[in-house]
Design an enzyme around this catalytic site. Structure first.
Site, short mmCIF file in Angstrom:
data_model
loop_
_atom_site.label_atom_id
_atom_site.label_comp_id
_atom_site.label_asym_id
_atom_site.label_seq_id
_atom_site.Cartn_x
_atom_site.Cartn_y
_atom_site.Cartn_z
N LEU A 133 0.86 -1.19 0.00
CA LEU A 133 0.00 0.00 0.00
C LEU A 133 0.89 1.23 0.00
CD1 LEU A 133 -3.12 0.24 0.35
CD2 LEU A 133 -2.71 0.53 2.79
N HIS A 134 0.83 2.00 -1.07
CA HIS A 134 1.69 3.19 -1.06
C HIS A 134 1.14 4.36 -1.88
CE1 HIS A 134 2.75 1.49 -4.94
NE2 HIS A 134 3.18 2.68 -5.28
N ARG A 135 -0.01 4.14 -2.59
CA ARG A 135 -0.49 5.24 -3.45
C ARG A 135 -0.91 6.42 -2.60
NH1 ARG A 135 0.05 4.34 -8.37
NH2 ARG A 135 0.26 2.13 -8.76
N ASP B 251 -2.20 -1.96 -3.88
CA ASP B 251 -2.58 -0.86 -4.76
C ASP B 251 -1.52 -0.64 -5.83
OD1 ASP B 251 -0.58 0.34 -3.28
OD2 ASP B 251 -1.81 1.97 -2.49
#
Ligand code: UD1
Length: 407
Positions: free
Chosen positions: A227-229, A316
């Site tokens: 998860l990094h967006r 993501d």
């Protein structure tokens, strides 16, 4: 024939490594002997968009990439500052080296920055390099995503467009890109997956995380999360929605979460530490639990090893949707859309959105299904070979003055 290729951020490395490897192979096959034929002169640029060891150096080592010939050290910043910094630092290098081709990959800021410089540059003899875009034509049709802007603009200044899936070819056609500049070569990221799968099986990451089961016992099932967006982690409420949905599932089986540095800083900033367990290898306290276990970002081999053994992946990321399809591992994409529709149509992916209920339902559905490994068309480990064949052909056309592009 001189080829310059550009890498800058984590997803670039897996896409470019097999292309570079193919050039080395070509040179080896032509080296020595009395009739030694001309070799490809290759020049590798690292923009420095990613600079942490875990986001860059580890990948060079894992993928056995040559050291960059130049490192631009552009670093982090706002989109404008980062893109501008890469452009300003890249232009003199391009002017000095005067390559015949520039290869850029994917959709990160470094990709667009270098493509834009090359599109406007003029060497001493008035030429400019032909720009080849690896992974062109993908569209989420969501212009709020910085990557979508990077994809569209890079494609429209490129001369040779390498598509990974058929939807990408159609998108480019609809945008008026000349058909004879588009080549459906498949997916170089999957070339890398195929090449490194065996090594990943022996990576030892499961043992290090205490996930390989005790003697005589099967390894316990676990989920894997990335998860990094910015749209998911920079907004407190959006981030919390996702965490709460995943936390519900984590009661059933542990979730392993190698966290991007930006995600880690948001967790601290929002005071979300209590939702995570600092699992082994995460500078934390003890074994993996039935919770979301945060660990350090992993290199390519370890991450692939973990992905291959996981029961389900929640992400993501763009590339992970493709990798899970090829591995036959169920994937839940924590986004509203995907630019990689083949992974839903033919693969193991579900686009779940970012609301709690949708995520919980998608995980439940994916856990009830069984998948086989599925290789979409042309994802067979030969994409880089096809890319080099096209470049060699275009080089002959260029020398004969008949290149089809807009140069
Ligand atoms: C970039 C790509 C994204 C890709 C992701 C993979 C763009 C627009 N985005 O996003 O498409 O999925 O890489 O990781 O190009 N940081 C570090 N160490 C680093 C690099 C970054 O700590 O080595 C931190 C910095 O605080 C930085 C932030 O991460 O400001 C964001 O880095 P950046 O390169 O701007 O974008 P990513 O979110 O990594």
């Amino acid at each position: 024939m001189k080829i310059m290729s550009v890498v800058g951020a984590r997803p670039n490395f897996m896409k470019m490594a097999p292309v570079i490897n193919e050039m080395r192979k070509y040179n080896r096959e032509r080296a020595g002997g009395e009739d030694a034929r001309p070799q490809i002169e290759h020049f590798l640029v690292h923009t420095g968009q990613h600079y942490d060891r875990s986001l860059s150096d580890l990948f060079f080592a894992d993928l056995k990439m040559p050291s960059p010939d130049v490192h631009l050290g552009a670093g982090s910043g706002s989109h404008a500052a980062q893109t501008a910094e890469v452009m300003a630092r890249f232009e003199p290098v391009l002017m000095k080296e005067e390559p015949d081709f520039l290869i850029v990959a994917g959709d990160v800021n470094s990709t667009l920055a270098c493509a834009m410089v090359a599109a406007k540059v003029s060497f001493r003899d008035g030429r400019r390099p032909l720009i080849a875009h690896v992974e062109s034509g993908l569209r989420s049709f969501d212009r709020t995503m910085p990557e979508e802007i990077n994809r569209v603009l890079t494609d429209h200044v490129s001369d040779i467009l390498f598509a990974t899936e058929e939807s990408a070819v159609r998108n480019l056609q609809k945008e008026g890109i000349a058909v004879d500049t588009v080549f459906f070569v498949g997916n170089t990221m999957i070339d890398t997956l195929i090449a490194f799968q065996e090594r990943a099986e022996r990576s030892g990451i499961l043992g290090r995380l205490g996930l390989n089961g005790s003697t005589g016992r099967a390894a316990p099932p676990f989920g894997l999360l990335t998860l990094h967006r910015p749209s998911n982690v920079d907004d407190r409420d959006a981030f919390l929605n996702i965490i709460l949905a995943l936390d519900e599932f984590a009661g059933q089986m542990p979730i392993v979460f190698p966290a991007h540095p930006r995600t880690r800083s948001r967790i601290r900033e929002f005071g979300f530490e209590g939702y995570f367990h600092n699992g082994q290898n995460g500078a934390g306290d003890g074994p993996i639990r039935n919770r979301i276990n945060i660990i350090e970002p992993l290199g390519y081999i370890d991450f692939l090893g973990l992905m291959m053994s996981s029961r389900i992946v929640m992400t993501d990321s763009g590339g992970i949707q493709e990798e899970t399809t090829c591995l036959g591992v169920p994937c839940v994409t924590l986004r509203e859309n995907t630019e990689r529709p083949v992974t839903e149509k033919e693969g193991t992916n579900i686009v779940a959105g970012v609301e709690r209920e949708g995520i919980v339902d998608a995980i439940r559905l994916q856990m009830s299904r069984s998948f086989k490994k599925k290789m979409p068309r042309n994802w067979n480990g030969k994409s880089s070979e096809r890319i080099l064949a096209v470049l060699l052909k275009e080089d002959r056309r260029r020398r004969a003055g008949v290149h089809a592009s807009r140069v």
